[in-house]
Design a protein around this motif. Structure first.
Motif, PDB file in Angstrom:
ATOM      1  N   PHE A  34      40.361  28.644  37.938  1.00 28.65           N
ATOM      2  CA  PHE A  34      39.370  29.443  38.826  1.00 28.65           C
ATOM      3  C   PHE A  34      38.903  30.127  37.390  1.00 28.65           C
ATOM      4  O   PHE A  34      39.584  30.646  36.282  1.00 28.65           O
ATOM      5  CB  PHE A  34      39.554  30.679  39.441  1.00 28.65           C
ATOM      6  N   TYR A  36      36.208  33.494  37.245  1.00 24.22           N
ATOM      7  CA  TYR A  36      36.193  35.113  37.688  1.00 24.22           C
ATOM      8  C   TYR A  36      35.353  35.428  36.519  1.00 24.22           C
ATOM      9  O   TYR A  36      35.735  35.191  35.855  1.00 24.22           O
ATOM     10  CB  TYR A  36      37.220  35.710  38.161  1.00 24.22           C
ATOM     11  N   GLN A  38      32.842  39.822  35.486  1.00 31.00           N
ATOM     12  CA  GLN A  38      32.717  40.360  36.062  1.00 31.00           C
ATOM     13  C   GLN A  38      31.761  41.197  34.692  1.00 31.00           C
ATOM     14  O   GLN A  38      31.871  41.023  34.085  1.00 31.00           O
ATOM     15  CB  GLN A  38      34.177  41.171  35.740  1.00 31.00           C
ATOM     16  N   PHE A  90      36.534  35.807  33.025  1.00 31.49           N
ATOM     17  CA  PHE A  90      38.751  35.807  33.351  1.00 31.49           C
ATOM     18  C   PHE A  90      38.980  33.748  33.506  1.00 31.49           C
ATOM     19  O   PHE A  90      37.972  33.419  34.891  1.00 31.49           O
ATOM     20  CB  PHE A  90      39.251  36.840  34.076  1.00 31.49           C
ATOM     21  N   SER A  94      46.620  29.999  39.736  1.00 31.63           N
ATOM     22  CA  SER A  94      47.042  30.265  40.668  1.00 31.63           C
ATOM     23  C   SER A  94      48.365  29.655  40.838  1.00 31.63           C
ATOM     24  O   SER A  94      48.815  28.008  40.027  1.00 31.63           O
ATOM     25  CB  SER A  94      46.577  30.013  41.762  1.00 31.63           C
ATOM     26  N   ALA A 106      50.259  34.197  43.919  1.00 32.23           N
ATOM     27  CA  ALA A 106      49.160  35.367  42.954  1.00 32.23           C
ATOM     28  C   ALA A 106      48.646  34.731  42.243  1.00 32.23           C
ATOM     29  O   ALA A 106      48.495  33.424  41.582  1.00 32.23           O
ATOM     30  CB  ALA A 106      50.361  36.348  42.025  1.00 32.23           C
ATOM     31  N   LEU A 107      47.692  35.668  41.603  1.00 31.00           N
ATOM     32  CA  LEU A 107      47.310  34.768  39.809  1.00 31.00           C
ATOM     33  C   LEU A 107      47.391  35.768  38.994  1.00 31.00           C
ATOM     34  O   LEU A 107      48.045  36.577  38.899  1.00 31.00           O
ATOM     35  CB  LEU A 107      45.599  35.174  40.795  1.00 31.00           C
ATOM     36  N   PHE A 109      45.967  36.263  35.164  1.00 27.92           N
ATOM     37  CA  PHE A 109      44.660  36.417  34.758  1.00 27.92           C
ATOM     38  C   PHE A 109      45.048  35.876  33.142  1.00 27.92           C
ATOM     39  O   PHE A 109      45.751  36.216  32.114  1.00 27.92           O
ATOM     40  CB  PHE A 109      44.123  37.316  34.651  1.00 27.92           C
ATOM     41  N   GLY A 110      43.929  35.243  32.273  1.00 29.80           N
ATOM     42  CA  GLY A 110      42.964  35.387  30.349  1.00 29.80           C
ATOM     43  C   GLY A 110      43.566  36.712  30.285  1.00 29.80           C
ATOM     44  O   GLY A 110      42.864  37.870  31.053  1.00 29.80           O
ATOM     45  N   SER A 111      43.052  36.538  29.263  1.00 21.98           N
ATOM     46  CA  SER A 111      42.597  38.323  29.037  1.00 21.98           C
ATOM     47  C   SER A 111      41.238  38.953  28.898  1.00 21.98           C
ATOM     48  O   SER A 111      40.905  39.681  28.823  1.00 21.98           O
ATOM     49  CB  SER A 111      43.690  38.525  27.335  1.00 21.98           C
TER      50      SER A 111
ATOM     51  N   TYR B  33      47.025  41.611  47.952  1.00 15.13           N
ATOM     52  CA  TYR B  33      47.962  41.668  46.261  1.00 15.13           C
ATOM     53  C   TYR B  33      46.755  43.295  45.977  1.00 15.13           C
ATOM     54  O   TYR B  33      45.762  43.305  46.027  1.00 15.13           O
ATOM     55  CB  TYR B  33      47.703  40.786  45.532  1.00 15.13           C
ATOM     56  N   TYR B  35      46.379  44.116  42.337  1.00 15.73           N
ATOM     57  CA  TYR B  35      46.134  44.281  40.745  1.00 15.73           C
ATOM     58  C   TYR B  35      45.523  45.547  40.297  1.00 15.73           C
ATOM     59  O   TYR B  35      45.538  46.437  40.927  1.00 15.73           O
ATOM     60  CB  TYR B  35      45.528  43.652  40.339  1.00 15.73           C
ATOM     61  N   GLY B  40      40.508  45.297  27.454  1.00 19.15           N
ATOM     62  CA  GLY B  40      41.032  44.938  27.729  1.00 19.15           C
ATOM     63  C   GLY B  40      42.171  43.504  27.516  1.00 19.15           C
ATOM     64  O   GLY B  40      43.013  42.485  26.749  1.00 19.15           O
ATOM     65  N   MET B  41      42.251  44.064  28.901  1.00 18.45           N
ATOM     66  CA  MET B  41      43.820  42.434  29.615  1.00 18.45           C
ATOM     67  C   MET B  41      42.832  42.358  31.134  1.00 18.45           C
ATOM     68  O   MET B  41      41.767  43.019  31.538  1.00 18.45           O
ATOM     69  CB  MET B  41      44.868  43.707  30.376  1.00 18.45           C
ATOM     70  N   GLY B  42      43.401  41.058  31.295  1.00 17.31           N
ATOM     71  CA  GLY B  42      43.646  40.426  32.611  1.00 17.31           C
ATOM     72  C   GLY B  42      44.005  41.371  33.491  1.00 17.31           C
ATOM     73  O   GLY B  42      44.605  42.533  33.490  1.00 17.31           O
ATOM     74  N   LEU B  43      43.613  40.760  35.076  1.00 17.45           N
ATOM     75  CA  LEU B  43      44.671  42.073  35.903  1.00 17.45           C
ATOM     76  C   LEU B  43      45.881  41.621  35.897  1.00 17.45           C
ATOM     77  O   LEU B  43      46.105  40.096  35.940  1.00 17.45           O
ATOM     78  CB  LEU B  43      43.926  41.691  36.843  1.00 17.45           C
ATOM     79  N   LEU B  45      49.534  42.063  38.034  1.00 19.91           N
ATOM     80  CA  LEU B  45      49.975  42.510  39.896  1.00 19.91           C
ATOM     81  C   LEU B  45      51.420  43.142  39.859  1.00 19.91           C
ATOM     82  O   LEU B  45      52.118  42.924  39.129  1.00 19.91           O
ATOM     83  CB  LEU B  45      50.037  40.159  40.193  1.00 19.91           C
ATOM     84  N   GLN B 102      41.141  34.551  46.416  1.00 17.04           N
ATOM     85  CA  GLN B 102      41.317  35.122  46.861  1.00 17.04           C
ATOM     86  C   GLN B 102      40.038  36.204  46.909  1.00 17.04           C
ATOM     87  O   GLN B 102      38.894  35.848  45.725  1.00 17.04           O
ATOM     88  CB  GLN B 102      42.014  35.950  45.739  1.00 17.04           C
TER      89      GLN B 102
END
Lengths: 119, 113
Positions: A34, A36, A38, A90, A94, A106-107, A109-111, B33, B35, B40-43, B45, B102
């Motif tokens: 995916f 996303y 933001q 992002f 999955s 769950a997902l 994520f990249g940074s 979920y 998160y 500087g970071m993604g999410l 869990l 999601q």
């Protein structure tokens, strides 16, 4: 376990020029991927998703991404940047192994890549 | 159809205080979920639930507890807040079928002093 690497933490383009946001993934099975977006102080919006159908995926707002298994990449592109595209992007994988998988789904994520669009 | 909602939107806590974040979804989704997102970071869990009455740990569960007493609600608790828990918290949900996407809530911004 799967992982995602976004190769650029920050990308700056001029309005009207192409956008390329790079993403590599690591997964021991055929993943779902995916992108996303933001916007500042906002929630997450799904741009597009790849779930083992066509490898070229078209999303909203003119974005598209191509799944390349041989390169383990899922780069996001747009032919012409708009000022409203400035945001954090992002790349996400999955952990769902198949459509019948009943695991946690769950997902990861990249940074993130911050896209700046110059006028 | 409100989707995924989170309460509160913003909260300031002192170290050691406790609080509960509420996530609610009206899409009859099985999976939910929590998160957290840091600069500087993604999410990442924290905890998740694959159905009513079940919960499990994610990658960063320490300092948090969760409950899923009703299918539509997923609560995240901080028993003794620490400054390291200053973050933006996102709730998400998906259905149990082939649907992969999601759906995320708008986020809760938490500041622990």
């Amino acid at each position: 376990a799967q992982s995602v690497t976004q190769l650029d933490s920050h990308v700056s383009v001029s309005e009207g020029t192409p956008v390329l946001l790079r993403c590599n993934y690591s997964s021991s099975y055929s993943p779902s991927l995916f992108w996303y977006v933001q916007h500042p102080n906002k929630g997450l919006q799904l741009l597009l998703k790849y779930t083992s159908a066509a490898t070229l995926v078209k999303g909203i707002n003119g974005f598209e991404a191509e799944f390349k298994k041989s390169e383990t990449s899922f780069h996001l592109t747009k032919p012409s940047a708009h000022m409203s595209d400035a945001a954090e992007y992002f790349c996400v994988v999955s952990d769902r192994r198949s459509k019948t998988d009943t695991g946690r789904r769950a997902l990861t994520f990249g940074s993130g890549t911050r896209l700046q669009v110059q006028p | 159809n409100a989707g995924v909602t989170q309460t509160p939107k913003f909260r300031v806590l002192k170290t050691g205080q406790s609080m509960t974040l509420l996530c609610a979804q009206d899409m009859n989704h099985e999976y939910m979920y929590w998160y957290r997102q840091d600069p500087g970071m993604g999410l990442r869990l924290i905890h998740y639930s694959v159905g009513e009455g079940t919960t499990a740990k994610g990658e960063v569960p320490d300092g948090y507890n969760v409950s899923r007493l009703k299918k539509q609600n997923f609560l995240l608790g901080l028993e003794s807040a620490a400054p390291s828990q200053t973050s933006v918290y996102f709730c998400a949900s998906i259905s149990a079928g082939e649907e992969e996407t999601q759906y995320f809530g708008p986020g809760t911004r938490l500041l622990v002093l």
